[in-house]
Design a protein around this motif. Structure first.
Motif, PDB file in Angstrom:
ATOM      1  N   TYR A 169       0.817  -1.211   0.000  1.00 33.72           N
ATOM      2  CA  TYR A 169       0.000   0.000   0.000  1.00 33.72           C
ATOM      3  C   TYR A 169       0.854   1.267   0.000  1.00 33.72           C
ATOM      4  CZ  TYR A 169      -3.499  -3.432   1.226  1.00 33.72           C
ATOM      5  OH  TYR A 169      -4.311  -4.537   1.228  1.00 33.72           O
ATOM      6  N   ILE A 170       2.090   1.134  -0.481  1.00 33.76           N
ATOM      7  CA  ILE A 170       3.023   2.267  -0.437  1.00 33.76           C
ATOM      8  C   ILE A 170       2.470   3.493  -1.162  1.00 33.76           C
ATOM      9  CG2 ILE A 170       4.369   1.474  -2.449  1.00 33.76           C
ATOM     10  CD1 ILE A 170       5.999   3.131   0.529  1.00 33.76           C
ATOM     11  N   ILE A 171       1.843   3.315  -2.307  1.00 33.27           N
ATOM     12  CA  ILE A 171       1.327   4.460  -3.069  1.00 33.27           C
ATOM     13  C   ILE A 171       0.243   5.173  -2.268  1.00 33.27           C
ATOM     14  CG2 ILE A 171       0.151   5.197  -5.188  1.00 33.27           C
ATOM     15  CD1 ILE A 171       3.090   4.205  -5.541  1.00 33.27           C
ATOM     16  N   GLU A 172      -0.686   4.425  -1.736  1.00 34.59           N
ATOM     17  CA  GLU A 172      -1.759   5.015  -0.948  1.00 34.59           C
ATOM     18  C   GLU A 172      -1.211   5.709   0.300  1.00 34.59           C
ATOM     19  OE1 GLU A 172      -1.667   1.878  -2.050  1.00 34.59           O
ATOM     20  OE2 GLU A 172      -3.439   1.616  -3.322  1.00 34.59           O
ATOM     21  N   ASN A 173      -0.251   5.046   0.961  1.00 36.07           N
ATOM     22  CA  ASN A 173       0.342   5.625   2.169  1.00 36.07           C
ATOM     23  C   ASN A 173       1.076   6.918   1.864  1.00 36.07           C
ATOM     24  OD1 ASN A 173      -0.624   3.527   3.738  1.00 36.07           O
ATOM     25  ND2 ASN A 173       1.261   2.348   3.629  1.00 36.07           N
ATOM     26  N   LEU A 174       1.879   6.926   0.796  1.00 34.10           N
ATOM     27  CA  LEU A 174       2.611   8.144   0.437  1.00 34.10           C
ATOM     28  C   LEU A 174       1.653   9.256   0.036  1.00 34.10           C
ATOM     29  CD1 LEU A 174       5.589   6.688  -1.638  1.00 34.10           C
ATOM     30  CD2 LEU A 174       5.649   7.570   0.717  1.00 34.10           C
ATOM     31  N   SER A 175       0.659   8.909  -0.749  1.00 41.47           N
ATOM     32  CA  SER A 175      -0.316   9.911  -1.195  1.00 41.47           C
ATOM     33  C   SER A 175      -1.017  10.568  -0.004  1.00 41.47           C
ATOM     34  CB  SER A 175      -1.343   9.256  -2.125  1.00 41.47           C
ATOM     35  OG  SER A 175      -2.313  10.180  -2.527  1.00 41.47           O
ATOM     36  N   GLU A 176      -1.404   9.748   0.940  1.00 41.37           N
ATOM     37  CA  GLU A 176      -2.090  10.269   2.122  1.00 41.37           C
ATOM     38  C   GLU A 176      -1.155  11.070   3.028  1.00 41.37           C
ATOM     39  OE1 GLU A 176      -4.128   8.425   6.089  1.00 41.37           O
ATOM     40  OE2 GLU A 176      -4.654   7.485   4.173  1.00 41.37           O
ATOM     41  N   ARG A 177       0.007  10.538   3.328  1.00 39.26           N
ATOM     42  CA  ARG A 177       0.938  11.209   4.255  1.00 39.26           C
ATOM     43  C   ARG A 177       1.488  12.519   3.695  1.00 39.26           C
ATOM     44  NH1 ARG A 177       3.924   8.630   8.167  1.00 39.26           N
ATOM     45  NH2 ARG A 177       4.462  10.754   8.770  1.00 39.26           N
ATOM     46  N   PHE A 178       1.762  12.539   2.367  1.00 43.98           N
ATOM     47  CA  PHE A 178       2.351  13.721   1.763  1.00 43.98           C
ATOM     48  C   PHE A 178       1.311  14.626   1.097  1.00 43.98           C
ATOM     49  CE2 PHE A 178       5.948  10.889   2.213  1.00 43.98           C
ATOM     50  CZ  PHE A 178       6.969  11.738   2.597  1.00 43.98           C
ATOM     51  N   ASN A 179       0.063  14.167   1.092  1.00 46.61           N
ATOM     52  CA  ASN A 179      -1.051  14.928   0.522  1.00 46.61           C
ATOM     53  C   ASN A 179      -0.788  15.320  -0.935  1.00 46.61           C
ATOM     54  OD1 ASN A 179      -3.592  16.086   0.493  1.00 46.61           O
ATOM     55  ND2 ASN A 179      -2.848  18.061   1.218  1.00 46.61           N
ATOM     56  N   VAL A 180      -0.378  14.333  -1.722  1.00 48.54           N
ATOM     57  CA  VAL A 180      -0.167  14.527  -3.150  1.00 48.54           C
ATOM     58  C   VAL A 180      -0.912  13.420  -3.901  1.00 48.54           C
ATOM     59  CG1 VAL A 180       2.047  15.719  -2.927  1.00 48.54           C
ATOM     60  CG2 VAL A 180       2.011  13.231  -3.111  1.00 48.54           C
ATOM     61  N   THR A 181      -1.015  13.571  -5.211  1.00 46.01           N
ATOM     62  CA  THR A 181      -1.760  12.599  -6.006  1.00 46.01           C
ATOM     63  C   THR A 181      -1.042  11.249  -6.062  1.00 46.01           C
ATOM     64  OG1 THR A 181      -0.689  13.282  -8.064  1.00 46.01           O
ATOM     65  CG2 THR A 181      -2.760  14.406  -7.467  1.00 46.01           C
ATOM     66  N   PRO A 182      -1.807  10.177  -6.145  1.00 47.75           N
ATOM     67  CA  PRO A 182      -1.183   8.859  -6.321  1.00 47.75           C
ATOM     68  C   PRO A 182      -0.320   8.808  -7.586  1.00 47.75           C
ATOM     69  CG  PRO A 182      -3.498   8.612  -5.748  1.00 47.75           C
ATOM     70  CD  PRO A 182      -3.263  10.078  -5.988  1.00 47.75           C
ATOM     71  N   GLU A 183      -0.721   9.538  -8.617  1.00 44.16           N
ATOM     72  CA  GLU A 183       0.055   9.550  -9.861  1.00 44.16           C
ATOM     73  C   GLU A 183       1.465  10.081  -9.635  1.00 44.16           C
ATOM     74  OE1 GLU A 183      -4.187   9.405 -10.606  1.00 44.16           O
ATOM     75  OE2 GLU A 183      -3.045  10.927  -9.536  1.00 44.16           O
ATOM     76  N   LEU A 184       1.583  11.109  -8.814  1.00 44.00           N
ATOM     77  CA  LEU A 184       2.910  11.655  -8.517  1.00 44.00           C
ATOM     78  C   LEU A 184       3.739  10.635  -7.731  1.00 44.00           C
ATOM     79  CD1 LEU A 184       4.776  14.159  -8.756  1.00 44.00           C
ATOM     80  CD2 LEU A 184       3.974  14.787  -6.476  1.00 44.00           C
ATOM     81  N   CYS A 185       3.098   9.933  -6.810  1.00 42.91           N
ATOM     82  CA  CYS A 185       3.796   8.903  -6.018  1.00 42.91           C
ATOM     83  C   CYS A 185       4.290   7.770  -6.908  1.00 42.91           C
ATOM     84  CB  CYS A 185       2.873   8.354  -4.932  1.00 42.91           C
ATOM     85  SG  CYS A 185       2.339   9.591  -3.731  1.00 42.91           S
ATOM     86  N   VAL A 186       3.453   7.325  -7.827  1.00 45.42           N
ATOM     87  CA  VAL A 186       3.845   6.262  -8.754  1.00 45.42           C
ATOM     88  C   VAL A 186       5.036   6.728  -9.585  1.00 45.42           C
ATOM     89  CG1 VAL A 186       3.132   4.994 -10.832  1.00 45.42           C
ATOM     90  CG2 VAL A 186       1.587   5.146  -8.870  1.00 45.42           C
ATOM     91  N   ASP A 187       4.961   7.922 -10.123  1.00 47.80           N
ATOM     92  CA  ASP A 187       6.040   8.464 -10.943  1.00 47.80           C
ATOM     93  C   ASP A 187       7.345   8.550 -10.154  1.00 47.80           C
ATOM     94  OD1 ASP A 187       7.146   9.784 -13.322  1.00 47.80           O
ATOM     95  OD2 ASP A 187       7.097  11.600 -12.088  1.00 47.80           O
ATOM     96  N   ARG A 188       7.248   9.045  -8.923  1.00 44.12           N
ATOM     97  CA  ARG A 188       8.442   9.206  -8.073  1.00 44.12           C
ATOM     98  C   ARG A 188       9.099   7.854  -7.797  1.00 44.12           C
ATOM     99  NH1 ARG A 188      12.799  10.937  -6.033  1.00 44.12           N
ATOM    100  NH2 ARG A 188      12.843  11.999  -4.029  1.00 44.12           N
ATOM    101  N   LEU A 189       8.294   6.866  -7.426  1.00 44.32           N
ATOM    102  CA  LEU A 189       8.846   5.546  -7.118  1.00 44.32           C
ATOM    103  C   LEU A 189       9.398   4.852  -8.362  1.00 44.32           C
ATOM    104  CD1 LEU A 189       6.341   4.184  -4.460  1.00 44.32           C
ATOM    105  CD2 LEU A 189       8.629   5.135  -4.099  1.00 44.32           C
TER     106      LEU A 189
END
Length: 162
Positions: A127-147
């Motif tokens: 659930y890393i994408i969901e966790n990062l999106s929630e904790r950093f308050n950014v879109t899941p798309e940005l989290c996917v791109d970053r990872l």
């Protein structure tokens, strides 16, 4: 989190910048506080996002009609223009404007999900994408791109100069 990852110079710069501002945890990523500490006026209006600088006056306008996560990402984009760029884009050659926009896109990734904070997350968490999106308050798309870019750097040794 990523022991063999080699951060880019811009990525290191962003982490050092945050550390100078005492921004160490996702909860510290507060647009209002970051802007205030840099002497930047921050406005939320029903208007296109933009940054403006005239002499010592600096401001960022964020379109309040956007989703909150997108507002945050747009803040980082506009912050990059103030911190790293000079000149009025409307008056510069297309190639230079594209270069600044590419730099702002990279800056946004690093500012939204700073490496020194990502080290506290488990990359194998399903659930890393969901966790990062929630904790950093950014879109899941940005989290996917970053990872994805981090993984590409690790496995291919790419991205050292972005």
């Amino acid at each position: 989190m990523f022991p063999t990852y080699r951060p880019t110079p811009l990525e290191e710069w962003v982490s050092q910048f945050y550390c100078r501002l005492s921004v160490f945890h996702p909860e510290d990523l507060d647009e209002t506080e970051i802007a205030r500490s840099l002497g930047i006026y921050l406005f939320y209006k029903e208007a296109p996002c933009m940054s403006y600088e005239f002499g010592r006056f600096k401001s960022i306008t964020i379109d309040k009609r956007l989703k909150q996560q997108v507002q945050r990402e747009r803040f980082y984009h506009e912050l990059c223009h103030i911190l790293r760029h000079a000149g009025r884009q409307i008056m510069m050659p297309e190639a230079f404007r594209e270069l600044q926009e590419r730099d702002a896109k990279h800056f946004t990734r690093y500012a939204a999900l700073p490496l020194h904070m990502l080290k506290n997350f488990d990359p194998h968490d399903p659930y890393i994408i969901e966790n990062l999106s929630e904790r950093f308050n950014v879109t899941p798309e940005l989290c996917v791109d970053r990872l994805q870019r981090i993984k590409k750097n690790i496995f291919e040794g790419v991205g050292l100069y972005i």
